[in-house]
Design a protein around this motif. Structure first.
Motif, PDB file in Angstrom:
ATOM      1  N   ARG A  81       0.817  -1.214   0.000  1.00 40.17           N
ATOM      2  CA  ARG A  81       0.000   0.000   0.000  1.00 40.17           C
ATOM      3  C   ARG A  81       0.856   1.272   0.000  1.00 40.17           C
ATOM      4  NH1 ARG A  81      -2.873  -3.748   2.887  1.00 40.17           N
ATOM      5  NH2 ARG A  81      -1.658  -3.423   4.780  1.00 40.17           N
ATOM      6  N   PHE A  82       2.054   1.166  -0.491  1.00 36.84           N
ATOM      7  CA  PHE A  82       2.936   2.330  -0.461  1.00 36.84           C
ATOM      8  C   PHE A  82       2.461   3.415  -1.425  1.00 36.84           C
ATOM      9  CE2 PHE A  82       6.605   4.672  -2.121  1.00 36.84           C
ATOM     10  CZ  PHE A  82       7.047   5.246  -0.944  1.00 36.84           C
ATOM     11  N   LYS A  83       1.929   3.035  -2.585  1.00 34.85           N
ATOM     12  CA  LYS A  83       1.492   4.037  -3.565  1.00 34.85           C
ATOM     13  C   LYS A  83       0.350   4.878  -3.009  1.00 34.85           C
ATOM     14  CE  LYS A  83       0.140   4.546  -8.406  1.00 34.85           C
ATOM     15  NZ  LYS A  83      -0.878   5.556  -8.114  1.00 34.85           N
ATOM     16  N   GLN A  84      -0.620   4.223  -2.299  1.00 35.35           N
ATOM     17  CA  GLN A  84      -1.728   4.978  -1.737  1.00 35.35           C
ATOM     18  C   GLN A  84      -1.232   5.938  -0.651  1.00 35.35           C
ATOM     19  OE1 GLN A  84      -1.533   1.841  -2.293  1.00 35.35           O
ATOM     20  NE2 GLN A  84      -3.445   0.908  -3.066  1.00 35.35           N
ATOM     21  N   ILE A  85      -0.293   5.449   0.153  1.00 40.71           N
ATOM     22  CA  ILE A  85       0.275   6.313   1.194  1.00 40.71           C
ATOM     23  C   ILE A  85       0.992   7.484   0.571  1.00 40.71           C
ATOM     24  CG2 ILE A  85       1.996   6.396   3.053  1.00 40.71           C
ATOM     25  CD1 ILE A  85       1.306   3.461   3.631  1.00 40.71           C
ATOM     26  N   ASN A  86       1.759   7.229  -0.470  1.00 46.03           N
ATOM     27  CA  ASN A  86       2.510   8.301  -1.140  1.00 46.03           C
ATOM     28  C   ASN A  86       1.565   9.324  -1.752  1.00 46.03           C
ATOM     29  OD1 ASN A  86       5.130   9.165  -1.464  1.00 46.03           O
ATOM     30  ND2 ASN A  86       5.296   8.377  -3.552  1.00 46.03           N
ATOM     31  N   ASP A  87       0.469   8.835  -2.377  1.00 47.91           N
ATOM     32  CA  ASP A  87      -0.484   9.750  -3.004  1.00 47.91           C
ATOM     33  C   ASP A  87      -1.278  10.526  -1.955  1.00 47.91           C
ATOM     34  OD1 ASP A  87       0.405   8.844  -5.436  1.00 47.91           O
ATOM     35  OD2 ASP A  87      -1.240   7.403  -5.711  1.00 47.91           O
ATOM     36  N   GLN A  88      -1.588   9.869  -0.824  1.00 49.34           N
ATOM     37  CA  GLN A  88      -2.449  10.507   0.188  1.00 49.34           C
ATOM     38  C   GLN A  88      -1.676  11.492   1.056  1.00 49.34           C
ATOM     39  OE1 GLN A  88      -4.486   7.681   2.664  1.00 49.34           O
ATOM     40  NE2 GLN A  88      -5.540   9.256   3.901  1.00 49.34           N
ATOM     41  N   GLY A 113       1.774  12.389   0.587  1.00 51.60           N
ATOM     42  CA  GLY A 113       2.862  13.108  -0.059  1.00 51.60           C
ATOM     43  C   GLY A 113       4.183  12.349  -0.015  1.00 51.60           C
ATOM     44  N   HIS A 114       5.131  12.859  -0.841  1.00 49.87           N
ATOM     45  CA  HIS A 114       6.414  12.175  -0.986  1.00 49.87           C
ATOM     46  C   HIS A 114       7.274  12.280   0.265  1.00 49.87           C
ATOM     47  CE1 HIS A 114       5.927  11.247  -5.227  1.00 49.87           C
ATOM     48  NE2 HIS A 114       5.472  12.487  -5.423  1.00 49.87           N
ATOM     49  N   SER A 115       7.098  13.343   1.017  1.00 43.04           N
ATOM     50  CA  SER A 115       7.900  13.487   2.236  1.00 43.04           C
ATOM     51  C   SER A 115       7.582  12.387   3.221  1.00 43.04           C
ATOM     52  CB  SER A 115       7.637  14.859   2.873  1.00 43.04           C
ATOM     53  OG  SER A 115       8.349  14.984   4.082  1.00 43.04           O
ATOM     54  N   VAL A 116       6.259  12.114   3.397  1.00 45.93           N
ATOM     55  CA  VAL A 116       5.847  11.025   4.284  1.00 45.93           C
ATOM     56  C   VAL A 116       6.264   9.684   3.684  1.00 45.93           C
ATOM     57  CG1 VAL A 116       3.848   9.878   5.320  1.00 45.93           C
ATOM     58  CG2 VAL A 116       3.956  12.367   5.267  1.00 45.93           C
ATOM     59  N   GLY A 117       6.146   9.581   2.353  1.00 45.58           N
ATOM     60  CA  GLY A 117       6.549   8.333   1.690  1.00 45.58           C
ATOM     61  C   GLY A 117       8.008   8.015   1.922  1.00 45.58           C
ATOM     62  N   ASP A 118       8.890   9.062   1.846  1.00 52.11           N
ATOM     63  CA  ASP A 118      10.311   8.834   2.092  1.00 52.11           C
ATOM     64  C   ASP A 118      10.544   8.356   3.524  1.00 52.11           C
ATOM     65  OD1 ASP A 118      10.842   9.584  -0.463  1.00 52.11           O
ATOM     66  OD2 ASP A 118      11.493  11.634   0.031  1.00 52.11           O
ATOM     67  N   LYS A 119       9.809   8.941   4.492  1.00 50.54           N
ATOM     68  CA  LYS A 119       9.969   8.529   5.886  1.00 50.54           C
ATOM     69  C   LYS A 119       9.477   7.101   6.092  1.00 50.54           C
ATOM     70  CE  LYS A 119       9.624  13.229   7.728  1.00 50.54           C
ATOM     71  NZ  LYS A 119       8.857  14.173   8.591  1.00 50.54           N
ATOM     72  N   VAL A 120       8.431   6.707   5.360  1.00 47.52           N
ATOM     73  CA  VAL A 120       7.937   5.322   5.434  1.00 47.52           C
ATOM     74  C   VAL A 120       9.014   4.364   4.947  1.00 47.52           C
ATOM     75  CG1 VAL A 120       6.278   3.703   4.451  1.00 47.52           C
ATOM     76  CG2 VAL A 120       5.506   5.941   5.261  1.00 47.52           C
ATOM     77  N   LEU A 121       9.682   4.733   3.824  1.00 44.91           N
ATOM     78  CA  LEU A 121      10.722   3.856   3.285  1.00 44.91           C
ATOM     79  C   LEU A 121      11.887   3.723   4.265  1.00 44.91           C
ATOM     80  CD1 LEU A 121      10.839   5.040  -0.446  1.00 44.91           C
ATOM     81  CD2 LEU A 121       9.882   2.907   0.426  1.00 44.91           C
ATOM     82  N   VAL A 122      12.265   4.817   4.919  1.00 46.65           N
ATOM     83  CA  VAL A 122      13.356   4.753   5.890  1.00 46.65           C
ATOM     84  C   VAL A 122      12.969   3.865   7.065  1.00 46.65           C
ATOM     85  CG1 VAL A 122      14.717   6.114   7.515  1.00 46.65           C
ATOM     86  CG2 VAL A 122      14.257   7.018   5.225  1.00 46.65           C
ATOM     87  N   THR A 123      11.704   3.967   7.514  1.00 48.74           N
ATOM     88  CA  THR A 123      11.236   3.134   8.631  1.00 48.74           C
ATOM     89  C   THR A 123      11.192   1.669   8.230  1.00 48.74           C
ATOM     90  OG1 THR A 123       9.902   4.997   9.417  1.00 48.74           O
ATOM     91  CG2 THR A 123       9.387   2.815  10.306  1.00 48.74           C
ATOM     92  N   ILE A 124      10.704   1.399   7.022  1.00 45.26           N
ATOM     93  CA  ILE A 124      10.636   0.012   6.536  1.00 45.26           C
ATOM     94  C   ILE A 124      12.039  -0.577   6.456  1.00 45.26           C
ATOM     95  CG2 ILE A 124      10.079  -1.421   4.537  1.00 45.26           C
ATOM     96  CD1 ILE A 124       7.656  -0.534   6.140  1.00 45.26           C
ATOM     97  N   ALA A 125      13.018   0.205   5.976  1.00 49.80           N
ATOM     98  CA  ALA A 125      14.404  -0.279   5.905  1.00 49.80           C
ATOM     99  C   ALA A 125      14.914  -0.633   7.295  1.00 49.80           C
ATOM    100  CB  ALA A 125      15.287   0.778   5.252  1.00 49.80           C
ATOM    101  N   GLY A 126      14.581   0.201   8.280  1.00 48.23           N
ATOM    102  CA  GLY A 126      15.016  -0.101   9.637  1.00 48.23           C
ATOM    103  C   GLY A 126      14.387  -1.366  10.176  1.00 48.23           C
ATOM    104  N   GLY A 170      12.222   2.512  -5.720  1.00 48.10           N
ATOM    105  CA  GLY A 170      10.814   2.668  -5.399  1.00 48.10           C
ATOM    106  C   GLY A 170      10.479   2.004  -4.081  1.00 48.10           C
ATOM    107  N   ASP A 171       9.453   1.123  -4.095  1.00 47.09           N
ATOM    108  CA  ASP A 171       9.036   0.398  -2.875  1.00 47.09           C
ATOM    109  C   ASP A 171       9.464  -1.064  -2.937  1.00 47.09           C
ATOM    110  OD1 ASP A 171       7.392  -0.332  -4.927  1.00 47.09           O
ATOM    111  OD2 ASP A 171       5.517  -0.196  -3.802  1.00 47.09           O
ATOM    112  N   VAL A 202       1.381  -0.612   6.040  1.00 44.83           N
ATOM    113  CA  VAL A 202       1.925  -0.763   4.687  1.00 44.83           C
ATOM    114  C   VAL A 202       1.681  -2.168   4.153  1.00 44.83           C
ATOM    115  CG1 VAL A 202       3.981  -0.560   3.258  1.00 44.83           C
ATOM    116  CG2 VAL A 202       3.675   0.969   5.192  1.00 44.83           C
ATOM    117  N   GLY A 203       2.238  -3.189   4.815  1.00 39.99           N
ATOM    118  CA  GLY A 203       2.138  -4.561   4.326  1.00 39.99           C
ATOM    119  C   GLY A 203       3.057  -4.807   3.140  1.00 39.99           C
ATOM    120  N   ALA A 204       3.247  -6.077   2.833  1.00 38.02           N
ATOM    121  CA  ALA A 204       4.152  -6.425   1.726  1.00 38.02           C
ATOM    122  C   ALA A 204       3.808  -7.789   1.177  1.00 38.02           C
ATOM    123  CB  ALA A 204       5.598  -6.402   2.198  1.00 38.02           C
ATOM    124  N   SER A 205       4.244  -8.045  -0.050  1.00 39.10           N
ATOM    125  CA  SER A 205       4.183  -9.350  -0.698  1.00 39.10           C
ATOM    126  C   SER A 205       5.604  -9.770  -1.007  1.00 39.10           C
ATOM    127  CB  SER A 205       3.355  -9.283  -1.984  1.00 39.10           C
ATOM    128  OG  SER A 205       2.019  -8.890  -1.704  1.00 39.10           O
TER     129      SER A 205
END
Length: 620
Positions: free
Chosen positions: A450-457, A459-472, A489-490, A529-532
Motif C-alpha cells: 500500500r505504499f502508492k496509496q500512502i505516497n499519493d495521500q 505526499g512524498h515526504s511522508v513516503g520517504d519517511k515510510v521507506l526509511v522506517t521500513i528499511a530499519g 521505489g518500494d 503498509v504490508g508487503a508481498s
C-alpha cells in the motif's frame, strides 16, 4: 642508467651533435654535387656553343673555297667550252687547283665544276677513295642537272651560296663519298655579263669534319646533332643516325624531351642533368643549343648537344663525401663524449630530487634535497618540499572523499541500504562461493502493498519517511549475515546465504511480513503498509543472478495477485502451474469421453430408425 634522465639527456645531446655534424656534412656534400653539376652544365654549354661556332666557321671556310673556285677566271671559260676531244690548257690548270684543294682539305669528298649546258654535265670532277684523290674524266663524267644542288644553284645570283640538307650520299659512282653523311655547298659561276654558266659544288664529309672539330673535346663527351625536324645526324649510337634514310626516324625531341622548346623556337639553349631531372637526363649532364644553318636560305637550323656522364661529373663529390663521412664520425664521437659529461653534470641534482620523489613520505629522503642551493635546482627542491606537505594533506582529504563517493555509488541515499548494483555484485560472488562450497542461498523479493496509496495521500515526504522506517524494520528482523538492499521505489530484496538458507527462508519471510504489517505512525498519521514476498532459491530455481532475481520477482507478483501480505516460493509457483495443467488435461479427457458416449448413442439410434424403416416398406 639506461632509462634514466642522464642516459636520455646524453642520447639527446649526442643526437643533436651527430645530427648537426651530419646535416652540415650532408649539406656540404649535396651543395658540392649541385655546384659540380652546375659547373659541368656551364662548361658543356660553352663547349657546345664553341663547337657550333666551329661547325659554322668550317662551313663558312668551305663556302669561301667554293667562292674562290667559282670566281677563278678559267672557271668561266672551262664551263662555257664544249666538251670537245681536246682539253684546253685552262681546264688542266683549273683541275690542278681542284686537286690542291682536295689535298689540303681531307674532309672534302668531291669538288666539281658543272656546266649549265648538256643537262648540267660535269666538266671537272675530283673524288676521294680509299687510296687518295681520284679525277673522273671522259665518259665517267655525269649529267647532274636534275639534282637540286645544280638547278637551284643555277637560279642563284653570283656570290650566293647554296647549302644542302645534311643527308646520306646515294649518288652512283661517288667512290668513298657513297653512303656517307654529306653536306653540299655550291655557288654559281658567272661570266663578265653576270650570266650564270655553271656551278661549283663541294661535298663535305660531315663525320670527318666533326671528328676534327671534336679532337680537343674531352674523351668522355658525347656529341648529338639533329636537323630542323629532329632527325639525329650524329649520335654515339650510329644505328640511331639518319633514320629517315632507313625508313625509321629517330627524333631528338623523343629521346630528349627537354629539347622540345628548341624545335618550337621558344628557347635557343637548354640544360638538363640526371641529378635534377633523372627521367629526362638519366645518368648524364646535357647541354643543347639551336644554331641557324645555311645562311639566309630559309629558316633552317641544327640542334647541337653535348653530354657528359653524371658519374664523371660527381667523381670529385664522391671523394668529398668520403672525407665528410670520416669527419662526421670523428665529430660524432666527440659529441657523444661531451654529451655524456654534460648530462652527468646537469642531472646529478635531479637524481636527488628523483630519489626524494620516489620516497615521498620518507623523512630521510627529504634530508638529501639540495634545499640550500640558490639556483633553479634549489628553488625546485624547496617547492618540492612544500608540495610534498600539501600532497600529504590533500591525500588524507581525498581518501575521506573517496570513501564517501564509494559509499554513495553503492548505497541508496535515502535508506542507506545497498543499491541494486552492489546487491547484484554480492549475489554473483555469493553464487560463486555457494557453487564452490556446494551450498544454497535464497533471494527474497519484497514489494510494499500500500505504499502508492500512502505516497499519493500523504505526499512524498511522508513516503520517504515510510521507506526509511521500513528499511530499519527489515534490518531489525534479519540476521547480521543476511543482506538487505533497496532496488528502487518500494522494492526491497534480501539475500540469505549458507546452509541455513533453505530452513530459515520461510520463517524469515513470515517475520518480514509480520514486521511490515505493524502500524506505522509518521508525522501523526497512522498507517499500515504490508508487503508481498517472492522467494527463489539457488541452485533449485536457477544458477544465474539475474534469473534468480527475476524468478523471485515472478513469485512476488503471484503472491500479490493471490492476496496481499503473503509470500510464495518460486518452486511452489511452478508446482501450482503444473497441477493446473494436469487438472485441465483430466477435465478435457472427461469431456472427450462424454462426447464420445453421446456420439455412440446417437449412432445406435440412427441404426434402429433405419431398421424400422426397412421393415415398414413391404406393408406400404
Amino acid at each position: 642508467m639506461r632509462g634514466g634522465l642522464t642516459f636520455k639527456l646524453s642520447v639527446l645531446l649526442a643526437c643533436i651533435g651527430v645530427l648537426a655534424s651530419g646535416a652540415t656534412g650532408y649539406y656540404a656534400y649535396h651543395a658540392n654535387r649541385a655546384m659540380l653539376v652546375n659547373e659541368a652544365q656551364r662548361s658543356l654549354l660553352t663547349s657546345t656553343e664553341l663547337l657550333g661556332q666551329r661547325i659554322a666557321f668550317s662551313i663558312d671556310d668551305a663556302a669561301s673555297d667554293v667562292l674562290v673556285l667559282a670566281t677563278m677566271p678559267s672557271a668561266v671559260s672551262v664551263a662555257q667550252t664544249d666538251d670537245g676531244l681536246v682539253a684546253s690548257a685552262g681546264r688542266e690548270r683549273l683541275a690542278q687547283v681542284y686537286s690542291s684543294f682536295m689535298l689540303h682539305h681531307p674532309e672534302y669528298l668531291q669538288i666539281r665544276l658543272i656546266a649549265r649546258h648538256h643537262h648540267g654535265l660535269e666538266v671537272i670532277r675530283f673524288d676521294r677513295d680509299k687510296d687518295g684523290i681520284v679525277r673522273v674524266e671522259g665518259n665517267d663524267l655525269q649529267e647532274k642537272g636534275q639534282f637540286p644542288y645544280v638547278f637551284e644553284t643555277l637560279a642563284f645570283s653570283p656570290g650566293r651560296i647554296y647549302t644542302s640538307s645534311i643527308m646520306v650520299n646515294h649518288e652512283y659512282g661517288t667512290h668513298a663519298a657513297q653512303g656517307k653523311p654529306t653536306l653540299r655547298l655550291g655557288t654559281p659561276v658567272a661570266d663578265a655579263n653576270g650570266t650564270v654558266v655553271g656551278v661549283v659544288v663541294i661535298d663535305i664529309d660531315l663525320d670527318d669534319m666533326l671528328k676534327r672539330l671534336q679532337s680537343d673535346l674531352p674523351s668522355d663527351y658525347r656529341v648529338y646533332l639533329a636537323n630542323e625536324w629532329g632527325d639525329f645526324l650524329v649520335h654515339p649510337d650510329a644505328s640511331k643516325t639518319f633514320g629517315f634514310d632507313r625508313g625509321r626516324r629517330v627524333l631528338m625531341q623523343d629521346s630528349f624531351p627537354v629539347t622540345k622548346p628548341l624545335f618550337e623556337h621558344t628557347q635557343s639553349e637548354v640544360l638538363a642533368n640526371g641529378l635534377a631531372r633523372p627521367r629526362q637526363a638519366a645518368g648524364q649532364v646535357l647541354a643543347f643549343v639551336r644554331r641557324p644553318f645555311g645562311g639566309a636560305e630559309g629558316n633552317r637550323f641544327i640542334v647541337l648537344g653535348l653530354a657528359k656522364p653524371l658519374e664523371d661529373v660527381l667523381a670529385g663529390a664522391n671523394q668529398l663525401g668520403t672525407r665528410i663521412i670520416r669527419m662526421v664520425l670523428v665529430f660524432s664521437a666527440l659529441s657523444v663524449l661531451l654529451a655524456i659529461l654534460f648530462a652527468r653534470a646537469v642531472t646529478k641534482p635531479l637524481h636527488l630530487l628523483a630519489y626524494a620523489a620516489t620516497h615521498l613520505f620518507a623523512e630521510h629522503a627529504m634530508n638529501t634535497l639540495p634545499l640550500k642551493r640558490t639556483d633553479e635546482i634549489g628553488v625546485l627542491a624547496r617547492c618540492f618540499d612544500r608540495l610534498r606537505r600539501e600532497i600529504r594533506e590533500q591525500m588524507d582529504v581525498l581518501h575521506s572523499k573517496q570513501s564517501e563517493l564509494t559509499h554513495l555509488a553503492t548505497h541508496d541515499m535515502l535508506t542507506g541500504l545497498p543499491n541494486r548494483m552492489l546487491f547484484m555484485q554480492k549475489l554473483e560472488s555469493s553464487i560463486d562461493e555457494a557453487k564452490r562450497r556446494r551450498e544454497g542461498l535464497a533471494v527474497l523479493f519484497v514489494d510494499l502493498d500500500r505504499f502508492k496509496q500512502i505516497n499519493d495521500q500523504f505526499g512524498h515526504s511522508v513516503g520517504d519517511k515510510v521507506l526509511v522506517t521500513i528499511a530499519g524494520r527489515l534490518r531489525d528482523v534479519l540476521y547480521s549475515a543476511d543482506v538487505v538492499a533497496r532496488l528502487g521505489g518500494d522494492e526491497f530484496v534480501v539475500l540469505i546465504e549458507g546452509p541455513r538458507a533453505a530452513q530459515v527462508t520461510p520463517a524469515t519471510a513470515a517475520r518480514i511480513l509480520e514486521a511490515l504489517n505493524e502500524t506505522l505512525v509518521i508525522d501523526g498519521h497512522s498507517m499500515t503498509v504490508g508487503a508481498s514476498i517472492g522467494i527463489s532459491e539457488f541452485p533449485h530455481d536457477s544458477g544465474n543472478a539475474e534469473e534468480l532475481l527475476l524468478n523471485a520477482d515472478a513469485a512476488m507478483y503471484a503472491a500479490k495477485s493471490g492476496g496481499r501480505c503473503a509470500y510464495l516460493r518460486y518452486r511452489d509457483l511452478l508446482e501450482a502451474r503444473l497441477d493446473e495443467q494436469a487438472d485441465g488435461a483430466e477435465k478435457a479427457a472427461k469431456n472427450g469421453f462424454a462426447r464420445a458416449r453421446a456420439a455412440e448413442n446417437a449412432a445406435d439410434g440412427a441404426s434402429e430408425s433405419a431398421v424400422e424403416g426397412r421393415e415398414a416398406e413391404p406393408t406400404a
